[in-house]
Design a protein around this motif. Sequence first.
Motif, PDB file in Angstrom:
ATOM      1  N   LEU A 428      -4.161  -2.605   5.578  1.00  0.00           N
ATOM      2  CA  LEU A 428      -3.070  -1.653   5.781  1.00  0.00           C
ATOM      3  C   LEU A 428      -3.497  -0.524   6.705  1.00  0.00           C
ATOM      4  CD1 LEU A 428      -1.312  -1.123   2.309  1.00  0.00           C
ATOM      5  CD2 LEU A 428      -0.238  -1.825   4.450  1.00  0.00           C
ATOM      6  N   LEU A 429      -4.701  -0.021   6.486  1.00  0.00           N
ATOM      7  CA  LEU A 429      -5.224   1.066   7.314  1.00  0.00           C
ATOM      8  C   LEU A 429      -5.335   0.626   8.775  1.00  0.00           C
ATOM      9  CD1 LEU A 429      -6.274   3.925   7.392  1.00  0.00           C
ATOM     10  CD2 LEU A 429      -8.518   3.094   6.691  1.00  0.00           C
ATOM     11  N   SER A 430      -5.789  -0.615   8.986  1.00  0.00           N
ATOM     12  CA  SER A 430      -5.898  -1.148  10.342  1.00  0.00           C
ATOM     13  C   SER A 430      -4.526  -1.236  11.008  1.00  0.00           C
ATOM     14  CB  SER A 430      -6.551  -2.542  10.301  1.00  0.00           C
ATOM     15  OG  SER A 430      -6.638  -3.093  11.597  1.00  0.00           O
ATOM     16  N   LEU A 431      -3.504  -1.631  10.258  1.00  0.00           N
ATOM     17  CA  LEU A 431      -2.139  -1.704  10.789  1.00  0.00           C
ATOM     18  C   LEU A 431      -1.645  -0.324  11.217  1.00  0.00           C
ATOM     19  CD1 LEU A 431      -0.548  -4.170   8.204  1.00  0.00           C
ATOM     20  CD2 LEU A 431      -0.855  -4.624  10.644  1.00  0.00           C
ATOM     21  N   LEU A 432      -1.909   0.670  10.403  1.00  0.00           N
ATOM     22  CA  LEU A 432      -1.461   2.030  10.712  1.00  0.00           C
ATOM     23  C   LEU A 432      -2.124   2.564  11.971  1.00  0.00           C
ATOM     24  CD1 LEU A 432      -1.502   3.602   7.120  1.00  0.00           C
ATOM     25  CD2 LEU A 432       0.455   2.743   8.391  1.00  0.00           C
ATOM     26  N   LEU A 433      -3.368   2.160  12.214  1.00  0.00           N
ATOM     27  CA  LEU A 433      -4.099   2.631  13.388  1.00  0.00           C
ATOM     28  C   LEU A 433      -3.674   1.909  14.661  1.00  0.00           C
ATOM     29  CD1 LEU A 433      -7.603   2.773  11.728  1.00  0.00           C
ATOM     30  CD2 LEU A 433      -6.366   4.752  12.590  1.00  0.00           C
ATOM     31  N   ASN A 434      -3.360   0.619  14.531  1.00  0.00           N
ATOM     32  CA  ASN A 434      -3.107  -0.203  15.712  1.00  0.00           C
ATOM     33  C   ASN A 434      -1.647  -0.299  16.127  1.00  0.00           C
ATOM     34  OD1 ASN A 434      -5.767  -1.488  16.605  1.00  0.00           O
ATOM     35  ND2 ASN A 434      -5.818  -1.849  14.411  1.00  0.00           N
ATOM     36  N   PHE A 435      -0.742   0.123  15.254  1.00  0.00           N
ATOM     37  CA  PHE A 435       0.686   0.031  15.573  1.00  0.00           C
ATOM     38  C   PHE A 435       1.372   1.363  15.314  1.00  0.00           C
ATOM     39  CE2 PHE A 435      -0.749  -4.231  14.540  1.00  0.00           C
ATOM     40  CZ  PHE A 435      -0.257  -4.969  15.612  1.00  0.00           C
ATOM     41  N   LYS A 493     -14.325  -3.228  12.953  1.00  0.00           N
ATOM     42  CA  LYS A 493     -14.107  -4.608  12.519  1.00  0.00           C
ATOM     43  C   LYS A 493     -13.049  -5.308  13.360  1.00  0.00           C
ATOM     44  CE  LYS A 493     -13.239  -7.570   8.578  1.00  0.00           C
ATOM     45  NZ  LYS A 493     -12.729  -7.709   7.227  1.00  0.00           N
ATOM     46  N   GLU A 494     -12.064  -4.549  13.843  1.00  0.00           N
ATOM     47  CA  GLU A 494     -11.002  -5.093  14.692  1.00  0.00           C
ATOM     48  C   GLU A 494     -10.325  -6.300  14.042  1.00  0.00           C
ATOM     49  OE1 GLU A 494     -12.525  -5.700  18.624  1.00  0.00           O
ATOM     50  OE2 GLU A 494     -12.431  -3.562  19.052  1.00  0.00           O
ATOM     51  N   ILE A 495      -9.623  -6.058  12.959  1.00  0.00           N
ATOM     52  CA  ILE A 495      -8.899  -7.098  12.245  1.00  0.00           C
ATOM     53  C   ILE A 495      -7.785  -7.647  13.136  1.00  0.00           C
ATOM     54  CG2 ILE A 495      -7.478  -7.559  10.197  1.00  0.00           C
ATOM     55  CD1 ILE A 495      -8.969  -5.134   8.899  1.00  0.00           C
ATOM     56  N   PRO A 496      -7.660  -8.965  13.296  1.00  0.00           N
ATOM     57  CA  PRO A 496      -6.587  -9.521  14.138  1.00  0.00           C
ATOM     58  C   PRO A 496      -5.221  -9.362  13.470  1.00  0.00           C
ATOM     59  CG  PRO A 496      -7.832 -11.277  13.070  1.00  0.00           C
ATOM     60  CD  PRO A 496      -8.556 -10.006  12.755  1.00  0.00           C
ATOM     61  N   HIS A 497      -4.213  -9.036  14.260  1.00  0.00           N
ATOM     62  CA  HIS A 497      -2.851  -8.860  13.737  1.00  0.00           C
ATOM     63  C   HIS A 497      -1.869  -9.666  14.579  1.00  0.00           C
ATOM     64  CE1 HIS A 497      -4.252  -5.662  11.135  1.00  0.00           C
ATOM     65  NE2 HIS A 497      -4.755  -5.014  12.175  1.00  0.00           N
ATOM     66  N   LYS A 498      -0.824 -10.179  13.919  1.00  0.00           N
ATOM     67  CA  LYS A 498       0.240 -10.907  14.622  1.00  0.00           C
ATOM     68  C   LYS A 498       1.596 -10.257  14.392  1.00  0.00           C
ATOM     69  CE  LYS A 498      -2.074 -15.433  14.665  1.00  0.00           C
ATOM     70  NZ  LYS A 498      -1.994 -16.847  14.217  1.00  0.00           N
TER      71      LYS A 498
END
Length: 550
Positions: A428-435, A493-498
Amino acid sequence: MSSIVEEILSRADIVEIISSYYPLKKAGKNYRTHCPFHPERNPSFTVSPEKQIFHCFGCGVGGNVINFIMLEEKVEWKEAVRILAEKLGISLKEWKGENTLYSLMEKASIVFRKFLLKPEGKSAFEYLEKRGVSLEISEKFKLGYAPPVNWLRELDDFSSQDLIKGGLALEREKEIYPYFRNRVIFPIFSLTGKIVAFGGRTLEEIEPKYLNSPDTPIFQKGRTLYGLNFTKQEMMKKKEAILVEGYMDFLSLFQEGYENICACLGTSLTENQALLISRYAEKVNLLFDPDEAGEKATLRAIEIFWKAGVMPRVVVLPQGYDPDSYVKERGKEGMDRVISQSEDGLEFYLSKLQKIEEGNLTRILEKCFQAWEEMKEIWRRDEFLEKSAHLLSLSLQTVKDMWVSYRKKRRFYLPNVQQLPPSSEIHLLSLLLNFPQERQNIISKIPIELISDSTIKGIIEKLGKIEEEINIPKFFEKLSEDEKRVLSGVLMKEIPHKDPLKEANDCIEKLKQREIGRLKVEISNLEKEGKWEKVVEILKRLDELKRRRV
């Protein structure tokens, strides 16, 4: 945050700073070394030039360049800022008047813009019109005009000392005179979008044709790229940059839709400017004039970009054109064509050296070795040796032997990377940062009480207060030490998102199911203890949670 800290964070390249303490080795688009803050066998200390942060996957320490200095030098925040300022050549005493200088630059820009739109600015207005600069571009980049008269009286809110310190005035025989006269004015912006200096193009037949502000406490020409504040996001998105020499080249290409472009202020490229580009791009297309001076500048730029870890390509224009005239005559389609036909930097470099050195292979290779020995991407050397051997019609062994005799070969290996454990909260944190465009929407759906990690909860709450795109190094200044550790780990970590919204809903559903499972266990324990009133209370919470929709 004070503007001095903003300036330090925008100027400081974290790879350059940390590599002055410890040797960093390229690993993908990041750099690694053994962690200086805990003993380890395999390197897990990772530095990101793109995000300007560091993180150790072993001990968890992380942060921005200021945090590194605090840890390395064992000093408080203020002393770390002072150390960095000293390394960057920034005088903190001079910076005491920084706000005055920023205000001066902004006011001067308004004055120049006003003169451009008044009758006395007719010649400058017609010049820009003739060069094809649209009104929209003129407005966006705040283009202006410095008349031949003494326009300094328009800035009488500021002292003579401020005008001189800001590079807008010169002092001669106790009199002050305008630095710019009868010139079209191009405001120069910092990475954060503040006006810090000006460039001026003369409307007379005098030299220099282009004149830049002198260096000041808020502007260093060799550390600034024209237009980068407008184009850095597109550069980062494409991982590719276009570099031109001057203001008009930049404006003409930007106007045609090239938004991953910047200019080196009409002067020779510096190492600091190349490092600046390396934050946002992995490849750069050099689009310089095709004359002798442009060719020399291109060769030097190739060497500088190799050292900075950015792979250069060379766009070759037909003789008699510069980027500005070519895109005007051939349009975007024509410019796209020559960019697509750009030459590999090494091939261009070797072909030109063969002419310059008249085919002397020893001198050619020695020149190459000088350029390669300071390359950040050391692993590319083997590739360059092999390619050079082919292009120069030599055996690979011959070229390798010459390299060994020039300098002892250094070994290099890619370390194993210790990954962060998977977690719906981290996701969730990664989503907030990347979008950023979906940030507020996702945050509004997150039941914050279901976030079990108090550190992640704190970061999410801070993110909820920011609507615009996040400047990562600046955001770190708002975080606690634990929050810096977690956030730097997530970013590295750069989690991949689609599909960000679907992924967010899935993560929230997992949090919900985890809490339902926890409540069921708690109910079972309370039933065994006979605490029925508490059981009823928790059953209500359980029912509410089951009915809650994501």
